[in-house]
Design an enzyme around this catalytic site. Sequence first.
Site, PDB file in Angstrom:
ATOM      1  N   SER A  95      38.731  53.431  36.628  1.00  0.00           N
ATOM      2  CA  SER A  95      38.945  52.624  37.833  1.00  0.00           C
ATOM      3  C   SER A  95      40.295  51.931  37.905  1.00  0.00           C
ATOM      4  O   SER A  95      40.834  51.741  39.004  1.00  0.00           O
ATOM      5  CB  SER A  95      37.824  51.586  37.979  1.00  0.00           C
ATOM      6  OG  SER A  95      37.713  50.789  36.810  1.00  0.00           O
ATOM      7  N   ASP A 139      36.828  39.580  38.164  1.00  0.00           N
ATOM      8  CA  ASP A 139      35.838  40.263  37.322  1.00  0.00           C
ATOM      9  C   ASP A 139      36.300  40.422  35.883  1.00  0.00           C
ATOM     10  O   ASP A 139      35.558  40.914  35.034  1.00  0.00           O
ATOM     11  CB  ASP A 139      35.474  41.630  37.908  1.00  0.00           C
ATOM     12  CG  ASP A 139      36.663  42.586  37.997  1.00  0.00           C
ATOM     13  OD1 ASP A 139      37.762  42.260  37.502  1.00  0.00           O
ATOM     14  OD2 ASP A 139      36.495  43.674  38.588  1.00  0.00           O
ATOM     15  N   HIS A 174      39.479  44.448  36.194  1.00  0.00           N
ATOM     16  CA  HIS A 174      40.422  45.232  36.991  1.00  0.00           C
ATOM     17  C   HIS A 174      41.709  44.458  37.279  1.00  0.00           C
ATOM     18  O   HIS A 174      41.679  43.254  37.530  1.00  0.00           O
ATOM     19  CB  HIS A 174      39.771  45.671  38.302  1.00  0.00           C
ATOM     20  CG  HIS A 174      38.594  46.554  38.100  1.00  0.00           C
ATOM     21  ND1 HIS A 174      37.290  46.132  38.280  1.00  0.00           N
ATOM     22  CD2 HIS A 174      38.514  47.849  37.696  1.00  0.00           C
ATOM     23  CE1 HIS A 174      36.469  47.120  38.006  1.00  0.00           C
ATOM     24  NE2 HIS A 174      37.178  48.176  37.647  1.00  0.00           N
TER      25      HIS A 174
END
Length: 253
Positions: free
Chosen positions: A34, A232, A235
Amino acid sequence: MAKSMVLLMIMALSYFTTTANLQVKNIFLLAGQSNMSGLGGVVMNIWDGIVPLECSPNPAILKLDANLQWVEATEPLHADIDVNVTCGIGPGMPFANYLLNKTSCLGIVGLVPCAMAGNKISEWQKGTFLYNQLVTRATAAAVQECGVIRAMLWYQGESDTVRPSDANAYKGRMQNFFTDLRSDLGLPELLIIQVALASGLNYTETVREAQLNPDLPNVVTVDAKGLQLEKDNLHLTASSQVLLGQMMADAFL
């Protein structure tokens, strides 16, 4: 009149596609999970839509889309590839823009997005879906005899920091993946610019140690540790993705 207009539109589209294909000279593969597909600016699965100046579209930057066609690259770069998440800003566009700003003679840059969120490096081993997709897309980008694969940008490993068995096996799996990919692409000296993790869980340092010491030729590691993260704590923010893209471009140059 209507038929003539349709014919002209088809001819124009064909000309654009052919011209774009002929112009692609420098191809870069983008693979990993990601943080490579890019979640910069994504909060609660919603992208804020803000495109930093360094990620702006440029007629000299193309991407190979999900249909294996060259189109002008725009953010989110992986939106049609990593379809199971909400994509935002990643390192690909700032990498390409920075390269073009630094090297006036570089020519057209072709980006080949292949990253998918949430995978382990075991899912990139030869014969897996992700591996086969990467080889297929890389081959499609190169077989048109219009460009050369210059490097692969690789950012992956957070999913391998959860269990000690995955973290301890990371280095060997990474070496196997890189070696097999080079062999299957017929590029034994393919430059690989990988990222040492900025985030992870219990065994992050074990994976980072493997990334910082790959023990393979033509593998350059850019360290993302310390770059700002989204809330979070996993990321990279959009501004961090811009910095990372520029760091990877410097490594290539």
